[in-house]
Design an enzyme around this catalytic site. Structure first.
Site, PDB file in Angstrom:
ATOM      1  N   SER A 299      21.111  55.407  14.523  1.00 50.66           N
ATOM      2  CA  SER A 299      21.680  56.348  13.563  1.00 50.66           C
ATOM      3  C   SER A 299      21.582  57.802  14.038  1.00 50.66           C
ATOM      4  CB  SER A 299      20.991  56.141  12.214  1.00 50.66           C
ATOM      5  OG  SER A 299      21.682  56.797  11.186  1.00 50.66           O
ATOM      6  N   ASP A 310      27.147  62.989  26.145  1.00 53.20           N
ATOM      7  CA  ASP A 310      28.561  63.324  26.262  1.00 53.20           C
ATOM      8  C   ASP A 310      28.789  64.705  26.876  1.00 53.20           C
ATOM      9  OD1 ASP A 310      29.124  60.895  25.204  1.00 53.20           O
ATOM     10  OD2 ASP A 310      30.143  61.617  23.405  1.00 53.20           O
ATOM     11  N   LYS A 324      24.267  51.977  15.527  1.00 53.52           N
ATOM     12  CA  LYS A 324      24.592  52.198  14.108  1.00 53.52           C
ATOM     13  C   LYS A 324      25.454  53.454  14.004  1.00 53.52           C
ATOM     14  CE  LYS A 324      22.578  52.962   9.522  1.00 53.52           C
ATOM     15  NZ  LYS A 324      23.192  54.262   9.238  1.00 53.52           N
TER      16      LYS A 324
END
Length: 534
Positions: A299, A310, A324
């Site tokens: 999460s 990223d 999740k």
């Protein structure tokens, strides 16, 4: 609190209202379709009420309304939607709020089961229990005169909690003493830290473990970073971090990225797309970062790891994370209950949805059988800022895979018998443990004798195979007992092979970030040149 039939009726009404709420939320309200849906809902609710009435009146034993509704009807309905929409009864809702707020009122100690008894695992340094002189290994035999026999750890923990300033009487048995000891402890506000460990693991290299994301996490991370001083590198440990509050995850990621960088975006059927960006940024502090993750990283913790990966800001090391990618909104309901409902999906800066597939999968397989997603060749592929491929579905895939070492039979048996914990509480009775303590051959000899007394079988080959692991665990428990939980956790982190690997990876993390900045700068220059030549 209401009891009996009246309370049961209220619970049924709660389910009916909740069904209507979900129907309104998910139903397509257009013309005749809306009327048909409304009719279907009314019929379903009528059927549910009839079934519940028949069960309550005719079941072989009296029906526990809480169990039937809280543990049955409502969770069953939500489970059809997704694995993370959940209903909280009054007790679990109170615990959720306690975790989110990051504090509670009690005496400040961790308790746990040992040999069918509830014992003190460790008092937290500076808390009422610690100041009173309660020790790890103390067996809690009564609280305010009520025996703890046949009570669960949760029951005893609840008895120790209470309003600030109130007193609680704790009676314990301690190894080495003949009679029970009694402590009268005044309850106080106990912080529940999410940054449960931070220290300089090497000169200029900080180590920080974040256990969850609650209302104080952003602030705690900032304070930990400031305490490190001028950093040359950071190990951010998010292993076993189940997530928590989205805004706190965004706030933590903000501290490591350049201002304006996308951290995460989310959108759902009834909620417009929202993009979260780094509003403050790292202020040019570009020290290398290694983020440690494992299967328990989920999460909001995946949001932080995904944003760092990223943007090529740091290196992700460890195992595939949980996966999740669903956002829950918590709606308070009647009678101190709450509904955590999935209202959106979140996407990492590159556009990845990391949520694992849960269609047609049992809850057990969803939580414990993940190889299908991790080995899926058709996983979504996105690109980082510098053009490296990263993958959606099945969690965050680490840049460097480092698996958790497998334990053998001997290690499992030691842990099952709480051998290190029990040895430590006995050892400190007759030995003073200094801060410069190391587990030498004499301590290992004492440990062998202890194993013999406990009838825990071992061979010298087994002892030598896991020698470093044995010494680390012995020292950890002795330091927890002698200096508090923080000092013991430091020992564990310093000898953790995954942490050691993360330290080794810092130069690679630095190279990754520098290469990304160079690639981005070259692209920017190329765009400017192309624009000026038009």
């Amino acid at each position: 609190m209401l009891r009996g039939p009246r309370r049961s009726l209220l619970l049924v009404v709660l389910v009916v209202l909740l069904c209507g709420f979900l129907g309104a939320l998910f139903g397509q309200r257009v013309g005749s379709t809306s009327q048909a849906n409304d009719t279907d809902i009314r019929e379903s609710l009528r059927t549910f009420s009839q079934v519940y009435d028949l069960v309550e009146q005719n079941y072989a034993e009296p029906v526990n309304a809480d169990k039937a509704i809280y543990n049955g009807a409502i969770p069953g309905m939500l489970r059809v939607l997704d694995p993370h929409s959940n209903f909280f009864d009054p007790k679990s809702y109170s615990l959720l709020r306690e975790e989110q707020v990051g504090k509670y009122y009690g005496v400040g100690m961790q308790v746990g089961p040992r040999n069918n008894k509830v014992i003190v695992i460790a008092p937290f340094v500076g808390t009422p229990a610690y100041r009173a002189g309660i020790h790890p290994g103390d067996i809690i035999i009564s609280v305010d005169g009520k025996p703890t026999d046949n009570l669960s750890t949760t029951d005893v923990a609840d008895m120790l909690k209470g309003p600030k300033g109130t007193q609680v009487r704790i009676t314990i048995l301690r190894e080495g003493t003949e009679k029970p000891l009694e402590f009268t402890v005044t309850r106080d506000e106990i912080p529940r830290y999410s940054v449960d460990l931070h220290f300089l693991i090497r000169p200029g290299v900080g180590y920080m473990h974040v256990s969850g994301f609650q209302e104080t996490t952003d602030k705690e991370v900032q304070e930990a970073l400031e305490s490190f001083g001028d950093l040359k590198g950071l190990i951010l440990d998010l292993r076993q971090n189940p997530g928590g509050l989205l805004n706190e995850g965004v706030g933590v990621a903000d501290k490591f990225l350049s201002k304006g960088s996308v951290i995460v975006s989310h959108h759902g059927r009834s909620s417009p797309e929202k993009v979260y960006r780094a509003s403050h940024g790292n202020g040019g502090r570009n020290y290398p970062i290694v983020v440690l993750v494992n299967r328990g990283t989920a999460s909001a913790a995946e949001i932080v790891a995904g944003a760092i990966q990223d943007h090529d800001r740091g290196l992700i090391v460890g195992e595939n994370t949980f996966g999740k990618g669903l956002v829950q909104t918590v709606y308070p309901l009647s009678e101190n209950t709450g509904l955590a409902l999935t209202t959106a999906k979140y996407y990492t800066p590159s556009g990845r949805l990391i949520q694992r597939d849960y269609s047609g999968v049992s809850l057990y397989d969803y939580y414990y059988n993940r190889e299908k997603e991790e080995n899926n060749p058709n996983r979504e592929v996105k690109m980082t800022d510098s053009g490296r491929p990263v993958y959606g579905g099945g969690g965050i895939t680490p840049d460097v895979k480092v698996t958790t070492p497998k334990q053998n039979r001997f290690q499992d048996e030691l842990l099952q018998h709480y051998a290190f914990f029990n040895f430590a509480k006995r050892y400190v009775i007759n030995h003073k443990v200094p801060k410069i303590f190391e587990v030498d051959d004499q301590v290992m000899s004492d440990f062998r004798k202890f194993l013999d007394e406990q009838k825990i079988a071992y061979t010298e080959v087994e002892m030598q195979e896991v020698n470093d692991w044995l010494r680390s665990n012995i020292k950890t428990e002795l330091f927890i007992d002698s200096f508090g939980q923080q000092e013991g956790l430091k020992v564990r982190a310093e000898s953790d092979p995954q942490v050691q690997k993360a330290i080794e990876m810092l130069p690679k993390a630095k190279e990754l970030a520098e290469n990304a900045r160079r690639v981005i700068a070259e692209r920017s220059s190329a765009r400017e040149a192309a624009s000026s030549n038009r």
